[in-house]
Write an enzyme that holds these catalytic residues in place. Structure first.
Site, PDB file in Angstrom:
ATOM      1  N   LYS A 289       0.827  -1.208   0.000  1.00  0.00           N
ATOM      2  CA  LYS A 289       0.000   0.000   0.000  1.00  0.00           C
ATOM      3  C   LYS A 289       0.864   1.262   0.000  1.00  0.00           C
ATOM      4  CE  LYS A 289      -4.124  -2.040   0.484  1.00  0.00           C
ATOM      5  NZ  LYS A 289      -3.756  -3.460   0.398  1.00  0.00           N
ATOM      6  N   ASP A 290       2.060   1.187   0.565  1.00  0.00           N
ATOM      7  CA  ASP A 290       2.947   2.352   0.607  1.00  0.00           C
ATOM      8  C   ASP A 290       3.305   2.849  -0.792  1.00  0.00           C
ATOM      9  OD1 ASP A 290       3.301   2.581   3.425  1.00  0.00           O
ATOM     10  OD2 ASP A 290       4.757   0.948   3.400  1.00  0.00           O
TER      11      ASP A 290
END
Ligand SMILES: *Cc1c(COP(=O)(O)O)cnc(C)c1O
Length: 488
Positions: A122-123
């Site tokens: 997700k980063d």
């Protein structure tokens, strides 16, 4: 001679009833006013000569090259784009940003997408999305409240990326007791006055309950305006766009020569990552097959194997992040697959809302599943895969999501005697799931070094800063707190 005027890059809704907007508007509002998802009016295509040239680029330069084609330079000049990208990947702890590792034993490649600050894939998109939002908001002198329901990794990534941004108040909501302690700490131990995690008690259906609250907040236009609501969930175009880059990068690091075909095995939840992969393929990346690797609650598995999209009851599996019932990005994929026809997407969306199920006609289904194959992997198979890869000659520790991708790829190898190279996407660092890893070890055996990460260890020595609330009272408590925060 006059300079040729370039076409503006515009974004339109998959439901087709709102006027096209620029990239800034598309990402600040999250989804279109008619309830559709934003898609660019044309998907850029890289020809073989361009691909050849891109193969040499480092991750950041490659990202710039690809993303440039989706954002109008009038809205964001080159040097700003470059700076935003650089800042978004500053805290990745791998030299190559998303390294590719080869597992000799299984003849599989693993794309490590978990070297960002909160140790999940997700980063990769969240940092860039939130930096872009901050960039546009600062220019407009505006502020937004980000509210998101998280069952795992989205909340930590959003909280981290928002921390300290003057233009944003971030409200991650999570079902208390239903995410890992590590994930919870990543949100609650941040020292940032603009990040407000809320642990919600009494969520019978987990994250889905919270999705309902978030949807309710957005449904009231006055409230949406008053609370300055926006969303960074996987509906947001910027996330899908940013995730196309790692497919290109992994491709260039894996194939013997540019032009060869490749296979990707992707642990899939809300279909954002796979949707990005499918867009990368439309952009000219030679992908032979996407393996859609799902868990037991396989909505997408049913879709790709039977042509039926339906809701299904939740179980509590080992891998919470891919435990999603309605894959939002599926609509975007449907739109791009069925010739960008908003009428049929609108029709299918309404049908799904009314009946909770769609059986696609054979012709459309054949189109949808072209180049996709899906496997549903059980918890036992996931744990067995983690164990066998760790105990084997490679000694490589997979997280449960990466293990689902590897297990699916192995099934594909067995069934097809595949000769093409397969890249499995490892979407989380094993250190986020020590309890699952424990289950794969012998009794009394210590967690391996690879199952620890210093940021998670350090977080144990910090205070939690969070609000808690019972589900029934959440909406009221939240709107009150959000209003007060905006007045500060
Ligand atoms: C979100 C997530 C997924 C699923 O990705 P989608 O884009 O929702 O399909 C898989 N693995 C991990 C670790 C995640 O955080």
């Amino acid at each position: 001679m006059t300079l040729e005027k370039t076409e503006m890059i515009r974004y339109k809704s998959t439901r087709g009833t709102t006027p096209p907007v620029g990239f800034d508007e598309a990402i600040l509002s999250g989804f279109a006013a008619d309830g559709g998802l934003f898609v660019p009016d044309t998907i850029p295509l890289f020809n073989p000569a361009e691909l050849e040239e891109m193969a040499q680029l480092e991750y950041l330069a490659l990202a710039e090259r690809i993303i440039r084609r989706f954002i109008d330079p009038v809205i964001m000049p080159d040097h700003d784009l470059r700076k935003l990208l650089r800042n978004s990947f500053l805290y990745f702890d791998a030299e190559e940003t998303v390294p590719v590792v080869y597992l000799n034993q299984s003849d599989l490649h693993v794309l490590e997408l978990f070297h960002g600050p909160t140790l999940s894939f997700k980063d990769i998109a969240m940092g860039f999305l939130i930096n872009c939002m901050d960039y546009f908001l600062a220019r407009r002198g505006e502020k937004l409240s980000l509210v998101l329901a998280t069952t795992g990794d989205t909340g930590p990534a959003a909280a981290y990326a928002s921390a300290g941004k003057k233009t944003l108040e971030c409200w991650p909501l999570y079902p208390k007791g239903m995410i890992s302690e590590e994930q919870e700490r990543q949100m609650t131990t941040l020292d940032a006055a603009n990040v407000h995690p809320v642990g919600v008690e009494g969520c019978a259906s987990g994250g889905d309950d919270l999705d309902i609250i978030v949807a309710n907040l957005f449904a009231d236009p006055e409230q949406k305006e008053e609370l300055k609501l926006s969303s960074v969930n996987s509906i947001n175009w910027c996330r899908v766009m940013a995730q196309t880059v790692h497919y290109f990068f992994a491709y260039f690091r894996t194939v013997d020569k540019v032009g060869d075909e490749i296979i990707f095995s992707v642990p899939t939840g809300a279909f954002g990552n796979l949707c990005a992969g499918s867009i990368a393929r439309s952009m000219g990346l030679p992908v032979n097959q996407f393996i859609c690797a799902t868990n037991d609650n396989g909505t997408l598995h049913r879709l790709f194997s039977n042509g039926i999209l339906s809701r299904q009851e939740l179980k509590t599996p080992v891998r919470s992040a891919i435990d999603i019932v309605v894959p939002y990005n599926f609509w975007r994929f449907l739109y791009l697959t069925c010739g960008q026809d908003p009428t049929s997407v609108k029709m299918y969306m309404s049908l799904f809302e009314e009946q909770g199920m769609i059986e696609f006609p054979a012709a459309l289904w054949n189109k949808l599943r072209q180049g996709f194959i899906s496997y549903s992997i059980s918890d036992t198979e996931t744990l067995d895969t983690m164990r066998s890869i760790y105990r084997g000659p490679d000694g490589y520790l997979l997280d449960p999501h990466g293990a689902v991708a590897v297990a699916a790829a192995k099934r594909y190898q067995e069934e097809t005697a595949a000769e093409l190279k397969i890249v499995c996407l490892a979407t989380a660092h094993p250190a986020k799931f020590p309890l699952v890893i424990q289950q794969t070890l012998e009794q009394g055996e210590d967690l391996p070094e690879a199952a620890l990460h210093q940021t998670l260890e350090q977080a144990k020595n910090r205070f939690h800063h969070l609000r808690t609330c019972h589900y029934g009272n959440l909406e009221q408590a939240l709107t009150r707190a959000m209003k007060r925060q905006l007045l500060k």
